[in-house]
Design a protein around this motif. Structure first.
Motif, mmCIF file in Angstrom:
data_model
loop_
_atom_site.group_PDB
_atom_site.id
_atom_site.type_symbol
_atom_site.label_atom_id
_atom_site.label_comp_id
_atom_site.label_asym_id
_atom_site.label_seq_id
_atom_site.Cartn_x
_atom_site.Cartn_y
_atom_site.Cartn_z
ATOM 1 N N VAL A 202 2.927 -22.198 -13.156
ATOM 2 C CA VAL A 202 1.957 -21.135 -12.887
ATOM 3 C C VAL A 202 0.539 -21.623 -13.131
ATOM 4 O O VAL A 202 0.228 -22.219 -14.161
ATOM 5 C CB VAL A 202 2.254 -19.900 -13.764
ATOM 6 N N LYS A 203 -0.343 -21.378 -12.160
ATOM 7 C CA LYS A 203 -1.750 -21.767 -12.264
ATOM 8 C C LYS A 203 -2.681 -20.560 -12.350
ATOM 9 O O LYS A 203 -3.838 -20.690 -12.743
ATOM 10 C CB LYS A 203 -2.159 -22.614 -11.054
ATOM 11 N N GLU A 204 -2.184 -19.395 -11.949
ATOM 12 C CA GLU A 204 -3.004 -18.184 -11.961
ATOM 13 C C GLU A 204 -2.100 -16.972 -12.041
ATOM 14 O O GLU A 204 -0.956 -17.005 -11.597
ATOM 15 C CB GLU A 204 -3.867 -18.102 -10.695
ATOM 16 N N ILE A 205 -2.620 -15.915 -12.630
ATOM 17 C CA ILE A 205 -1.887 -14.657 -12.671
ATOM 18 C C ILE A 205 -2.871 -13.504 -12.458
ATOM 19 O O ILE A 205 -4.061 -13.625 -12.748
ATOM 20 C CB ILE A 205 -1.133 -14.438 -14.002
ATOM 21 N N GLY A 206 -2.356 -12.418 -11.930
ATOM 22 C CA GLY A 206 -3.116 -11.182 -11.835
ATOM 23 C C GLY A 206 -2.355 -10.118 -12.593
ATOM 24 O O GLY A 206 -1.225 -9.784 -12.230
ATOM 25 N N VAL A 207 -2.920 -9.625 -13.673
ATOM 26 C CA VAL A 207 -2.238 -8.662 -14.527
ATOM 27 C C VAL A 207 -2.704 -7.246 -14.180
ATOM 28 O O VAL A 207 -3.909 -6.970 -14.192
ATOM 29 C CB VAL A 207 -2.506 -8.934 -16.020
ATOM 30 N N ASP A 208 -1.768 -6.366 -13.870
ATOM 31 C CA ASP A 208 -2.093 -4.966 -13.632
ATOM 32 C C ASP A 208 -2.022 -4.238 -14.966
ATOM 33 O O ASP A 208 -0.960 -4.184 -15.597
ATOM 34 C CB ASP A 208 -1.115 -4.348 -12.633
ATOM 35 N N VAL A 209 -3.163 -3.705 -15.390
ATOM 36 C CA VAL A 209 -3.273 -3.074 -16.706
ATOM 37 C C VAL A 209 -3.621 -1.598 -16.543
ATOM 38 O O VAL A 209 -4.595 -1.257 -15.869
ATOM 39 C CB VAL A 209 -4.352 -3.767 -17.565
ATOM 40 N N ALA A 210 -2.821 -0.738 -17.159
ATOM 41 C CA ALA A 210 -3.101 0.695 -17.190
ATOM 42 C C ALA A 210 -3.750 1.039 -18.519
ATOM 43 O O ALA A 210 -3.412 0.456 -19.555
ATOM 44 C CB ALA A 210 -1.808 1.490 -17.027
ATOM 45 N N LEU A 211 -4.678 1.977 -18.499
ATOM 46 C CA LEU A 211 -5.304 2.468 -19.725
ATOM 47 C C LEU A 211 -4.912 3.928 -19.901
ATOM 48 O O LEU A 211 -5.079 4.744 -18.975
ATOM 49 C CB LEU A 211 -6.823 2.350 -19.641
ATOM 50 N N ASP A 212 -4.374 4.267 -21.071
ATOM 51 C CA ASP A 212 -4.024 5.665 -21.314
ATOM 52 C C ASP A 212 -5.209 6.393 -21.945
ATOM 53 O O ASP A 212 -6.302 5.827 -22.096
ATOM 54 C CB ASP A 212 -2.741 5.781 -22.152
ATOM 55 N N HIS A 213 -5.005 7.634 -22.347
ATOM 56 C CA HIS A 213 -6.123 8.446 -22.827
ATOM 57 C C HIS A 213 -6.612 8.030 -24.215
ATOM 58 O O HIS A 213 -7.656 8.492 -24.669
ATOM 59 C CB HIS A 213 -5.734 9.923 -22.786
ATOM 60 N N ASP A 214 -5.863 7.158 -24.872
ATOM 61 C CA ASP A 214 -6.332 6.561 -26.129
ATOM 62 C C ASP A 214 -6.967 5.195 -25.881
ATOM 63 O O ASP A 214 -7.266 4.474 -26.835
ATOM 64 C CB ASP A 214 -5.163 6.418 -27.115
ATOM 65 N N LEU A 215 -7.121 4.847 -24.612
ATOM 66 C CA LEU A 215 -7.660 3.549 -24.184
ATOM 67 C C LEU A 215 -6.771 2.382 -24.629
ATOM 68 O O LEU A 215 -7.228 1.264 -24.796
ATOM 69 C CB LEU A 215 -9.091 3.342 -24.691
ATOM 70 N N HIS A 216 -5.493 2.695 -24.807
ATOM 71 C CA HIS A 216 -4.535 1.622 -25.107
ATOM 72 C C HIS A 216 -4.156 0.943 -23.794
ATOM 73 O O HIS A 216 -3.778 1.611 -22.834
ATOM 74 C CB HIS A 216 -3.284 2.198 -25.769
ATOM 75 N N PRO A 217 -4.275 -0.388 -23.721
ATOM 76 C CA PRO A 217 -3.903 -1.087 -22.482
ATOM 77 C C PRO A 217 -2.391 -1.294 -22.388
ATOM 78 O O PRO A 217 -1.742 -1.642 -23.368
ATOM 79 C CB PRO A 217 -4.630 -2.432 -22.609
ATOM 80 N N TRP A 218 -1.855 -1.075 -21.191
ATOM 81 C CA TRP A 218 -0.428 -1.264 -20.918
ATOM 82 C C TRP A 218 -0.271 -2.265 -19.775
ATOM 83 O O TRP A 218 -0.898 -2.115 -18.734
ATOM 84 C CB TRP A 218 0.227 0.054 -20.532
ATOM 85 N N ILE A 219 0.570 -3.250 -19.967
ATOM 86 C CA ILE A 219 0.820 -4.270 -18.943
ATOM 87 C C ILE A 219 1.863 -3.719 -17.972
ATOM 88 O O ILE A 219 3.060 -3.678 -18.267
ATOM 89 C CB ILE A 219 1.322 -5.580 -19.576
ATOM 90 N N LEU A 220 1.414 -3.300 -16.802
ATOM 91 C CA LEU A 220 2.325 -2.727 -15.820
ATOM 92 C C LEU A 220 3.097 -3.805 -15.079
ATOM 93 O O LEU A 220 4.275 -3.635 -14.759
ATOM 94 C CB LEU A 220 1.555 -1.873 -14.813
ATOM 95 N N GLU A 221 2.419 -4.905 -14.801
ATOM 96 C CA GLU A 221 3.028 -5.935 -13.959
ATOM 97 C C GLU A 221 2.196 -7.209 -14.028
ATOM 98 O O GLU A 221 0.978 -7.148 -14.207
ATOM 99 C CB GLU A 221 3.081 -5.429 -12.521
ATOM 100 N N VAL A 222 2.869 -8.351 -13.885
ATOM 101 C CA VAL A 222 2.175 -9.633 -13.812
ATOM 102 C C VAL A 222 2.480 -10.251 -12.450
ATOM 103 O O VAL A 222 3.636 -10.450 -12.090
ATOM 104 C CB VAL A 222 2.616 -10.593 -14.937
ATOM 105 N N ASN A 223 1.433 -10.519 -11.699
ATOM 106 C CA ASN A 223 1.573 -11.111 -10.366
ATOM 107 C C ASN A 223 1.253 -12.594 -10.442
ATOM 108 O O ASN A 223 0.227 -12.994 -10.990
ATOM 109 C CB ASN A 223 0.606 -10.431 -9.392
ATOM 110 N N THR A 224 2.119 -13.418 -9.865
ATOM 111 C CA THR A 224 1.899 -14.864 -9.903
ATOM 112 C C THR A 224 1.281 -15.398 -8.619
ATOM 113 O O THR A 224 1.023 -16.593 -8.519
ATOM 114 C CB THR A 224 3.229 -15.593 -10.191
ATOM 115 N N SER A 225 1.042 -14.518 -7.647
ATOM 116 C CA SER A 225 0.293 -14.891 -6.436
ATOM 117 C C SER A 225 -0.744 -13.801 -6.151
ATOM 118 O O SER A 225 -0.693 -13.123 -5.118
ATOM 119 C CB SER A 225 1.228 -15.069 -5.238
ATOM 120 N N PRO A 226 -1.684 -13.609 -7.077
ATOM 121 C CA PRO A 226 -2.646 -12.506 -6.925
ATOM 122 C C PRO A 226 -3.645 -12.761 -5.802
ATOM 123 O O PRO A 226 -3.982 -13.911 -5.514
ATOM 124 C CB PRO A 226 -3.348 -12.476 -8.287
ATOM 125 N N ASP A 227 -4.111 -11.681 -5.190
ATOM 126 C CA ASP A 227 -5.097 -11.784 -4.125
ATOM 127 C C ASP A 227 -6.474 -12.023 -4.745
ATOM 128 O O ASP A 227 -7.014 -11.127 -5.399
ATOM 129 C CB ASP A 227 -5.104 -10.491 -3.309
#
Length: 253
Positions: A202-227
């Motif tokens: 792996v040389k690059e990743i695109g991480v999809d991060v959700a923020l809840d109402h407490d501003l806690h970050p959640w890792i929804l998904e890790v993409n290994t071929s991000p745009d």
């Protein structure tokens, strides 16, 4: 390409587990159990891109109406695309979902109630790349605002791109906002290191991060071929310039 595999790679790091929403292979039993616990669950293909095939499943709280009224309630629902379907029983709903998913493997993930920008849900894409010196660096963070009638935020699925500063402006004052974004950049590098421990190429990743109402970050998904080209839409052109420069160093662009 397996979302389950990438989730396990991240969860292998104890320090990252607090950021990973409960994620399981979808079966009738796992979906039923997770709905009872979380009331809202996202199901998605184990292999897929651009938010295609993602379904939002919900279980409404049963009211205190009389039994006859309860019989009329439609306690279960799911949204696929822009269509919402409602059902009285879980079994009816699952049968309908099965006709959509067919025999493809799906995963079920605890639903995160996303922060909103002007009434529409948003999440973040965190771009992390190998530098020419072979270290990991978060090179860009961009926000993705969902189309009003859709459940996914992906730009290729009708979402709108915004700077992370714009999206966080109403949630954090300037000084705190800068510190929070710095934490997200650090989190991106930690996720990249976890991925690299399992997937050496792996040389690059695109991480999809959700923020809840407490501003806690959640890792929804890790993409290994991000745009990388979504970052061209940012006003700060230096961000995409660096992303492109790093991409060229490992022959991506």
């Amino acid at each position: 390409m397996s979302k389950i595999g990438k989730t396990k790679a991240v969860e292998a790091r104890a320090s990252l587990r607090q950021y990973v929403p409960t994620t399981k292979r979808m079966t009738l039993e796992t979906l039923k159990q997770m709905l009872a616990q979380y009331k809202m669950v996202y199901i998605k293909p184990n292999v897929g891109m651009f938010g295609n095939g993602v379904i939002r499943v919900e279980q409404a709280e049963s009211g205190k109406a009389e039994e006859k009224e309860k019989e009329k309630e439609q306690l279960f629902s799911y949204q696929s695309g822009v269509t919402v379907r409602k059902f009285k029983t879980f079994e009816e709903m699952y049968a309908s979902i099965s006709r959509v998913t067919k025999s493809r493997p799906y995963l079920a993930q605890k639903g995160i109630h996303l922060l909103k920008y002007r009434g529409n849900r948003f999440d973040l894409r965190v771009m992390v790349q190998k530098t020419p010196l072979q270290t990991w660096e978060t090179t860009g963070i961009i926000g993705r605002v969902a189309h009003p009638s859709k459940i996914v935020t992906n730009f290729h699925n009708g979402g709108t791109l915004k700077s992370v500063e714009t999206l966080l402006h109403s949630y954090l004052p300037g000084s705190q906002r800068k510190g929070y974004i710095k934490k997200l950049r650090t989190l991106g590098v930690q996720i990249a290191n976890a991925m690299n421990a399992r997937y050496k190429g792996v040389k690059e990743i695109g991480v999809d991060v959700a923020l809840d109402h407490d501003l806690h970050p959640w890792i929804l998904e890790v993409n290994t071929s991000p745009d990388p080209f979504i970052f061209r839409r940012l006003t700060d052109k230096r961000i995409f310039a660096k992303i492109r420069r790093y991409s060229r160093s490992y022959s991506r662009l």
